[in-house]
Design a protein around this motif. Structure first.
Motif, PDB file in Angstrom:
ATOM      1  N   GLN A 120      -5.664 210.065  25.534  1.00  0.00           N
ATOM      2  CA  GLN A 120      -6.574 211.158  25.184  1.00  0.00           C
ATOM      3  C   GLN A 120      -7.986 210.895  25.718  1.00  0.00           C
ATOM      4  OE1 GLN A 120      -5.879 213.901  23.067  1.00  0.00           O
ATOM      5  NE2 GLN A 120      -7.967 214.680  23.135  1.00  0.00           N
ATOM      6  N   VAL A 121      -8.517 209.679  25.491  1.00  0.00           N
ATOM      7  CA  VAL A 121      -9.914 209.422  25.878  1.00  0.00           C
ATOM      8  C   VAL A 121     -10.086 209.349  27.392  1.00  0.00           C
ATOM      9  CG1 VAL A 121     -10.579 208.305  23.722  1.00  0.00           C
ATOM     10  CG2 VAL A 121      -9.759 206.877  25.597  1.00  0.00           C
ATOM     11  N   THR A 122      -9.049 208.908  28.100  1.00  0.00           N
ATOM     12  CA  THR A 122      -9.199 208.773  29.542  1.00  0.00           C
ATOM     13  C   THR A 122      -8.694 209.999  30.300  1.00  0.00           C
ATOM     14  OG1 THR A 122      -7.075 207.668  29.695  1.00  0.00           O
ATOM     15  CG2 THR A 122      -9.024 206.253  29.527  1.00  0.00           C
ATOM     16  N   GLY A 123      -8.119 210.950  29.564  1.00  0.00           N
ATOM     17  CA  GLY A 123      -7.583 212.132  30.246  1.00  0.00           C
ATOM     18  C   GLY A 123      -8.267 213.407  29.805  1.00  0.00           C
ATOM     19  N   GLN A 124      -9.413 213.247  29.095  1.00  0.00           N
ATOM     20  CA  GLN A 124     -10.070 214.423  28.551  1.00  0.00           C
ATOM     21  C   GLN A 124     -10.610 215.307  29.671  1.00  0.00           C
ATOM     22  OE1 GLN A 124     -13.402 213.156  25.969  1.00  0.00           O
ATOM     23  NE2 GLN A 124     -13.093 211.216  26.965  1.00  0.00           N
ATOM     24  N   PRO A 130     -10.461 211.417  35.302  1.00  0.00           N
ATOM     25  CA  PRO A 130     -10.351 212.038  36.632  1.00  0.00           C
ATOM     26  C   PRO A 130     -11.418 213.118  36.864  1.00  0.00           C
ATOM     27  CG  PRO A 130      -8.205 211.918  35.560  1.00  0.00           C
ATOM     28  CD  PRO A 130      -9.202 211.499  34.543  1.00  0.00           C
ATOM     29  N   ASN A 131     -11.982 213.649  35.784  1.00  0.00           N
ATOM     30  CA  ASN A 131     -13.036 214.674  35.912  1.00  0.00           C
ATOM     31  C   ASN A 131     -14.442 214.091  35.832  1.00  0.00           C
ATOM     32  OD1 ASN A 131     -11.083 216.819  35.842  1.00  0.00           O
ATOM     33  ND2 ASN A 131     -10.880 216.382  33.649  1.00  0.00           N
ATOM     34  N   GLY A 132     -14.556 212.777  36.014  1.00  0.00           N
ATOM     35  CA  GLY A 132     -15.856 212.130  35.864  1.00  0.00           C
ATOM     36  C   GLY A 132     -16.015 211.628  34.435  1.00  0.00           C
TER      37      GLY A 132
END
Ligand code: PLP
Length: 292
Positions: A285-289, A41-43
């Motif tokens: 974890q990897v997609t929400g970092q 979500p943060n790029g």
């Protein structure tokens, strides 16, 4: 197309070339990393960037190669290739190699060149493999000596065995190989670490014959957080045969269940509950970092 960071400059993909007398091409003395950027979500966010850059520098140090850039410069180079190539998710390949300044083993004029390339990651496993698991085969090739003494180095020359083992496994209708060490204990896959689950305890080979995987470290951390006991020890191939669950970990493979080993069904013959939990935690974890 796109841009590749090459010795401190962004170079068009087609112009990022090296001479046929490049020393590393002949003797294999070079180090590299495999790194992933995930869409969040943060790029785009690079997963465990600092750890990968640290390992690259450690690999170079073990091989006595001087890296003519700082860690921060290489971190920024990795962020820049993702940004400038407008990639949302990517596989990144930093590599340090000796150039064509000299030839022969005694060459003393060699310079270390550094590149960072990035491209969109094509999954090499069928999408259903994440749920159904893969078939693996014990390789007739062992994890060779350089890797045994240098399990903390990700070095170009170590991958000859990996490639031979993988080809052998693919030719036999399997999806991955399992390499043993010179004493016959389980080492790792061609580019993955292995874990097994038996009676609720998680086991993985100690770091005598496998790469110190960054995904391996992450999974040990997650499993411990979830309350599992994680034991690093020598594992025999029959311990894999009779395990309740087995899975590979790696930057490319992520968390990949193993459903069959040497023709024997592992556990239920598909992804087990512990593997599923860890896989989900890894994916979250990897997609929400947040930005590194
Ligand atoms: N083992 C080998 C031989 C590898 O090449 C890799 C991939 O980098 C791994 C294990 C897994 O390491 P990581 O989780 O850092 O990608």
């Amino acid at each position: 197309d796109g841009l590749i960071w090459f010795d401190g400059e962004m170079v068009p993909w087609r112009e990022a070339k090296t001479h046929v007398l490049t020393h590393t091409l002949h003797y294999g003395m070079g180090v590299f990393e495999g790194v992933r950027a995930y869409s969040t979500p943060n790029g785009p966010c690079i997963f465990r960037l600092k750890e990968h850059t640290d390992r690259l520098f450690n690999s170079a140090h073990i091989l006595n190669m001087h890296v003519p850039f700082s860690k921060e410069q290489l971190n920024e180079a990795q962020r820049a290739v993702v940004r400038e190539n407008k990639l949302d998710s990517a596989y990144l390949r930093p590599m340090c190699f000796y150039g064509s300044e000299g030839m022969g083993l005694r060459a003393d004029s060699l310079q270390t060149h550094v590149i960072v390339a990035a491209w969109e990651w094509p999954s090499y496993m069928a999408p259903e493999a994440k749920e159904l698991g893969i078939k693996i085969r014990t390789s007739s090739y062992t994890r060779h000596h350089v890797n045994i003494t240098m399990c903390k180095a990700k070095a170009n020359g170590n991958y000859i065995n990996s490639m031979l083992a993988l080809k052998e496994a693919l030719d036999c209708g399997c999806e991955e190989a399992l390499l043993l060490d010179n004493e016959g204990y389980v080492a790792e896959g061609s580019g993955e670490n292995i874990f097994i689950v038996t009676d609720g305890v998680i086991y993985t080979p100690e770091l005598t014959s496998c790469l110190k995987g960054i995904t391996r470290d992450t999974i040990i951390q997650f499993a411990t957080q979830l309350g599992y006991q994680v034991v690093e020890k020598r594992i025999t191939r029959d311990e894999v045969y009779v395990a309740d669950e087995a899975f590979f970990t790696g930057t490319a493979a992520e968390v990949l269940p193993i459903r069959e080993h040497d023709g024997r069904k592992i556990g239920s013959g598909r992804r087990g509950p512990v593997t599923e939990k860890l896989q989900q935690m890894y994916f979250d974890q990897v997609t929400g970092q947040s930005k590194d």
